[in-house]
Design a protein around this motif. Sequence first.
Motif, PDB file in Angstrom:
ATOM      1  N   PHE A 119       0.808  -1.211   0.000  1.00  0.00           N
ATOM      2  CA  PHE A 119       0.000   0.000   0.000  1.00  0.00           C
ATOM      3  C   PHE A 119       0.847   1.270   0.000  1.00  0.00           C
ATOM      4  O   PHE A 119       0.358   2.352  -0.272  1.00  0.00           O
ATOM      5  N   ALA A 120       2.119   1.153   0.321  1.00  0.00           N
ATOM      6  CA  ALA A 120       3.003   2.325   0.350  1.00  0.00           C
ATOM      7  C   ALA A 120       3.409   2.760  -1.054  1.00  0.00           C
ATOM      8  O   ALA A 120       3.877   3.877  -1.237  1.00  0.00           O
ATOM      9  N   GLU A 121       3.243   1.880  -2.041  1.00  0.00           N
ATOM     10  CA  GLU A 121       3.509   2.196  -3.443  1.00  0.00           C
ATOM     11  C   GLU A 121       4.851   2.881  -3.667  1.00  0.00           C
ATOM     12  O   GLU A 121       4.947   3.916  -4.310  1.00  0.00           O
ATOM     13  N   GLY A 122       5.919   2.302  -3.092  1.00  0.00           N
ATOM     14  CA  GLY A 122       7.260   2.806  -3.337  1.00  0.00           C
ATOM     15  C   GLY A 122       7.692   3.982  -2.485  1.00  0.00           C
ATOM     16  O   GLY A 122       8.794   4.492  -2.651  1.00  0.00           O
ATOM     17  N   GLN A 123       6.835   4.424  -1.575  1.00  0.00           N
ATOM     18  CA  GLN A 123       7.216   5.529  -0.692  1.00  0.00           C
ATOM     19  C   GLN A 123       8.024   4.992   0.486  1.00  0.00           C
ATOM     20  O   GLN A 123       8.032   3.798   0.767  1.00  0.00           O
ATOM     21  N   GLY A 124       8.716   5.871   1.197  1.00  0.00           N
ATOM     22  CA  GLY A 124       9.536   5.474   2.333  1.00  0.00           C
ATOM     23  C   GLY A 124       8.697   4.910   3.474  1.00  0.00           C
ATOM     24  O   GLY A 124       7.579   5.349   3.718  1.00  0.00           O
ATOM     25  N   ILE A 125       9.260   3.924   4.140  1.00  0.00           N
ATOM     26  CA  ILE A 125       8.585   3.258   5.254  1.00  0.00           C
ATOM     27  C   ILE A 125       9.576   3.155   6.411  1.00  0.00           C
ATOM     28  O   ILE A 125      10.762   2.901   6.196  1.00  0.00           O
ATOM     29  N   PHE A 126       9.081   3.311   7.632  1.00  0.00           N
ATOM     30  CA  PHE A 126       9.925   3.052   8.794  1.00  0.00           C
ATOM     31  C   PHE A 126       9.255   2.000   9.659  1.00  0.00           C
ATOM     32  O   PHE A 126       8.055   1.748   9.559  1.00  0.00           O
ATOM     33  N   ALA A 127      10.059   1.347  10.466  1.00  0.00           N
ATOM     34  CA  ALA A 127       9.572   0.326  11.390  1.00  0.00           C
ATOM     35  C   ALA A 127      10.459   0.345  12.622  1.00  0.00           C
ATOM     36  O   ALA A 127      11.598   0.812  12.572  1.00  0.00           O
TER      37      ALA A 127
ATOM     38  N   HIS B   5      14.687  -2.037  24.749  1.00  0.00           N
ATOM     39  CA  HIS B   5      15.124  -1.008  23.808  1.00  0.00           C
ATOM     40  C   HIS B   5      14.585  -1.325  22.414  1.00  0.00           C
ATOM     41  O   HIS B   5      14.328  -2.486  22.074  1.00  0.00           O
ATOM     42  N   LEU B   6      14.440  -0.267  21.619  1.00  0.00           N
ATOM     43  CA  LEU B   6      13.952  -0.381  20.250  1.00  0.00           C
ATOM     44  C   LEU B   6      15.044   0.015  19.276  1.00  0.00           C
ATOM     45  O   LEU B   6      15.911   0.825  19.593  1.00  0.00           O
ATOM     46  N   GLN B   7      14.940  -0.539  18.078  1.00  0.00           N
ATOM     47  CA  GLN B   7      15.825  -0.169  16.978  1.00  0.00           C
ATOM     48  C   GLN B   7      14.951   0.334  15.839  1.00  0.00           C
ATOM     49  O   GLN B   7      13.950  -0.291  15.504  1.00  0.00           O
ATOM     50  N   LEU B   8      15.321   1.465  15.274  1.00  0.00           N
ATOM     51  CA  LEU B   8      14.622   2.024  14.122  1.00  0.00           C
ATOM     52  C   LEU B   8      15.171   1.393  12.847  1.00  0.00           C
ATOM     53  O   LEU B   8      16.384   1.204  12.713  1.00  0.00           O
TER      54      LEU B   8
ATOM     55  N   MET C  42      12.807 -10.725  13.524  1.00  0.00           N
ATOM     56  CA  MET C  42      12.174  -9.609  12.818  1.00  0.00           C
ATOM     57  C   MET C  42      13.219  -8.746  12.145  1.00  0.00           C
ATOM     58  O   MET C  42      12.988  -8.237  11.049  1.00  0.00           O
ATOM     59  N   HIS C  43      14.387  -8.610  12.760  1.00  0.00           N
ATOM     60  CA  HIS C  43      15.464  -7.845  12.110  1.00  0.00           C
ATOM     61  C   HIS C  43      15.822  -8.504  10.779  1.00  0.00           C
ATOM     62  O   HIS C  43      16.016  -7.808   9.767  1.00  0.00           O
ATOM     63  N   ARG C  44      15.894  -9.811  10.773  1.00  0.00           N
ATOM     64  CA  ARG C  44      16.210 -10.538   9.532  1.00  0.00           C
ATOM     65  C   ARG C  44      15.111 -10.325   8.494  1.00  0.00           C
ATOM     66  O   ARG C  44      15.388 -10.090   7.316  1.00  0.00           O
ATOM     67  N   THR C  45      13.861 -10.385   8.929  1.00  0.00           N
ATOM     68  CA  THR C  45      12.734 -10.166   8.013  1.00  0.00           C
ATOM     69  C   THR C  45      12.792  -8.757   7.422  1.00  0.00           C
ATOM     70  O   THR C  45      12.646  -8.572   6.206  1.00  0.00           O
ATOM     71  N   LEU C  46      13.005  -7.761   8.269  1.00  0.00           N
ATOM     72  CA  LEU C  46      13.066  -6.379   7.785  1.00  0.00           C
ATOM     73  C   LEU C  46      14.215  -6.188   6.798  1.00  0.00           C
ATOM     74  O   LEU C  46      14.049  -5.526   5.773  1.00  0.00           O
ATOM     75  N   THR C  47      15.352  -6.786   7.082  1.00  0.00           N
ATOM     76  CA  THR C  47      16.500  -6.690   6.173  1.00  0.00           C
ATOM     77  C   THR C  47      16.175  -7.312   4.824  1.00  0.00           C
ATOM     78  O   THR C  47      16.485  -6.743   3.773  1.00  0.00           O
ATOM     79  N   ARG C  48      15.522  -8.454   4.841  1.00  0.00           N
ATOM     80  CA  ARG C  48      15.122  -9.106   3.577  1.00  0.00           C
ATOM     81  C   ARG C  48      14.167  -8.241   2.777  1.00  0.00           C
ATOM     82  O   ARG C  48      14.118  -8.327   1.551  1.00  0.00           O
ATOM     83  N   LEU C  49      13.399  -7.408   3.470  1.00  0.00           N
ATOM     84  CA  LEU C  49      12.422  -6.536   2.807  1.00  0.00           C
ATOM     85  C   LEU C  49      13.007  -5.185   2.402  1.00  0.00           C
ATOM     86  O   LEU C  49      12.289  -4.306   1.957  1.00  0.00           O
ATOM     87  N   GLY C  50      14.314  -5.024   2.564  1.00  0.00           N
ATOM     88  CA  GLY C  50      14.972  -3.802   2.109  1.00  0.00           C
ATOM     89  C   GLY C  50      15.151  -2.725   3.159  1.00  0.00           C
ATOM     90  O   GLY C  50      15.551  -1.607   2.842  1.00  0.00           O
ATOM     91  N   PHE C  51      14.856  -3.031   4.412  1.00  0.00           N
ATOM     92  CA  PHE C  51      15.049  -2.069   5.495  1.00  0.00           C
ATOM     93  C   PHE C  51      16.502  -2.106   5.954  1.00  0.00           C
ATOM     94  O   PHE C  51      17.175  -3.139   5.845  1.00  0.00           O
ATOM     95  N   ILE C  52      16.959  -0.982   6.480  1.00  0.00           N
ATOM     96  CA  ILE C  52      18.286  -0.921   7.082  1.00  0.00           C
ATOM     97  C   ILE C  52      18.147  -0.360   8.503  1.00  0.00           C
ATOM     98  O   ILE C  52      17.254   0.445   8.775  1.00  0.00           O
ATOM     99  N   GLN C  53      19.010  -0.823   9.397  1.00  0.00           N
ATOM    100  CA  GLN C  53      19.020  -0.257  10.743  1.00  0.00           C
ATOM    101  C   GLN C  53      19.451   1.199  10.652  1.00  0.00           C
ATOM    102  O   GLN C  53      20.392   1.519   9.938  1.00  0.00           O
TER     103      GLN C  53
END
Length: 95
Positions: A43-51, A84-87, A60-71
């Motif tokens: 639904f983001a259609e190529g726009q920036g996303i944060f988690a 603690h949380l990581q962005l 979940m860190h591994r999942t986010l990395t596979r989806l193109g997220f970076i710490q």
Amino acid sequence: MASTSKTALHPSSFPYELGWVFIAPEARGNGFAQNLSQAAMAFAEGQGIFATSHTDNTLMHRTLTRLGFIQSGAPYPSTNATRHLQLFTRPPTKQ
């Protein structure tokens, strides 16, 4: 969150958040987190996303990395102050 993680995160560059993804313990390891996240991200259609993710949630860190997220930035205390949380950020992909 951006200031607490010491990250320059401009809201117009990251208008979407991938919220908490919870998979029941007995169902983990089957790719459900990745499938749910991909469906939500469509639904983001190529726009920036944060988690955000708890710093000890390596699956979940591994999942986010596979989806193109970076710490991004430094870990910071969650509001309950016991963990603690990581962005994580996924930059815009549409040109």
